[in-house]
Design a protein around this motif. Sequence first.
Motif, mmCIF file in Angstrom:
data_model
loop_
_atom_site.group_PDB
_atom_site.id
_atom_site.type_symbol
_atom_site.label_atom_id
_atom_site.label_comp_id
_atom_site.label_asym_id
_atom_site.label_seq_id
_atom_site.Cartn_x
_atom_site.Cartn_y
_atom_site.Cartn_z
ATOM 1 N N ARG A 219 45.587 37.039 41.915
ATOM 2 C CA ARG A 219 46.203 36.101 42.873
ATOM 3 C C ARG A 219 45.641 34.696 42.684
ATOM 4 N N ARG B 272 45.688 40.106 31.717
ATOM 5 C CA ARG B 272 44.883 40.782 32.748
ATOM 6 C C ARG B 272 45.556 41.986 33.393
ATOM 7 N N THR C 147 44.248 50.110 37.464
ATOM 8 C CA THR C 147 44.444 49.005 38.403
ATOM 9 C C THR C 147 43.719 47.754 37.936
ATOM 10 N N SER C 148 44.298 46.628 38.274
ATOM 11 C CA SER C 148 43.712 45.328 37.964
ATOM 12 C C SER C 148 43.036 44.796 39.216
ATOM 13 N N ASN C 149 42.189 43.809 39.046
ATOM 14 C CA ASN C 149 41.565 43.135 40.183
ATOM 15 C C ASN C 149 42.624 42.205 40.780
ATOM 16 N N VAL C 150 43.299 42.677 41.800
ATOM 17 C CA VAL C 150 44.445 41.963 42.360
ATOM 18 C C VAL C 150 44.049 40.607 42.940
ATOM 19 N N GLU C 151 42.911 40.527 43.593
ATOM 20 C CA GLU C 151 42.493 39.235 44.169
ATOM 21 C C GLU C 151 42.236 38.206 43.075
ATOM 22 N N ALA C 152 41.630 38.628 41.985
ATOM 23 C CA ALA C 152 41.399 37.716 40.864
ATOM 24 C C ALA C 152 42.731 37.267 40.265
ATOM 25 N N TYR D 179 53.677 40.272 39.138
ATOM 26 C CA TYR D 179 52.876 41.430 38.744
ATOM 27 C C TYR D 179 53.769 42.534 38.184
#
Length: 131
Positions: free
Chosen positions: A123, A108, A116-121, A68
């Motif tokens: 991952r 992404r 901020t990005s969708n961190v779970e997506a 990231y």
Amino acid sequence: MSIKAQLSVLIQLAQADGDFDGQERMHILMLGKANGLTEEDVNDLVENPRPFPDLSTLSDDEKFDYLYNIVQLMKIDSQVYLSEIKYCEDLAEKLGFKRKVISTLSARIFSDPSITSNVEALRKAVKKHEL
């Protein structure tokens, strides 16, 4: 893995295109300060980066954080060079991922750290690229 080792990797990426610019430097300084380092500590790392760490000892979360951070740094100056992409792909491979994970993340992750990005997506997307 220490923050100094992580910042050393980011510094090497920032220098990969031969132009360690102000935005990249500020991003690295901000990460260092957020993790308890002084500006002097970060400047010392810029002048004397630590050797490349043993990536095999990293947890999955640490590997994700590395990916990231390097992608975000690569994009921070709004100019992405082939040398930076290759550096990121090489690092991704050393972390146990397919080189293609960099293009997936790059699409992404925003260049502006305040977005901020969708961190779970992210991952989940990274998991699909494990070797």
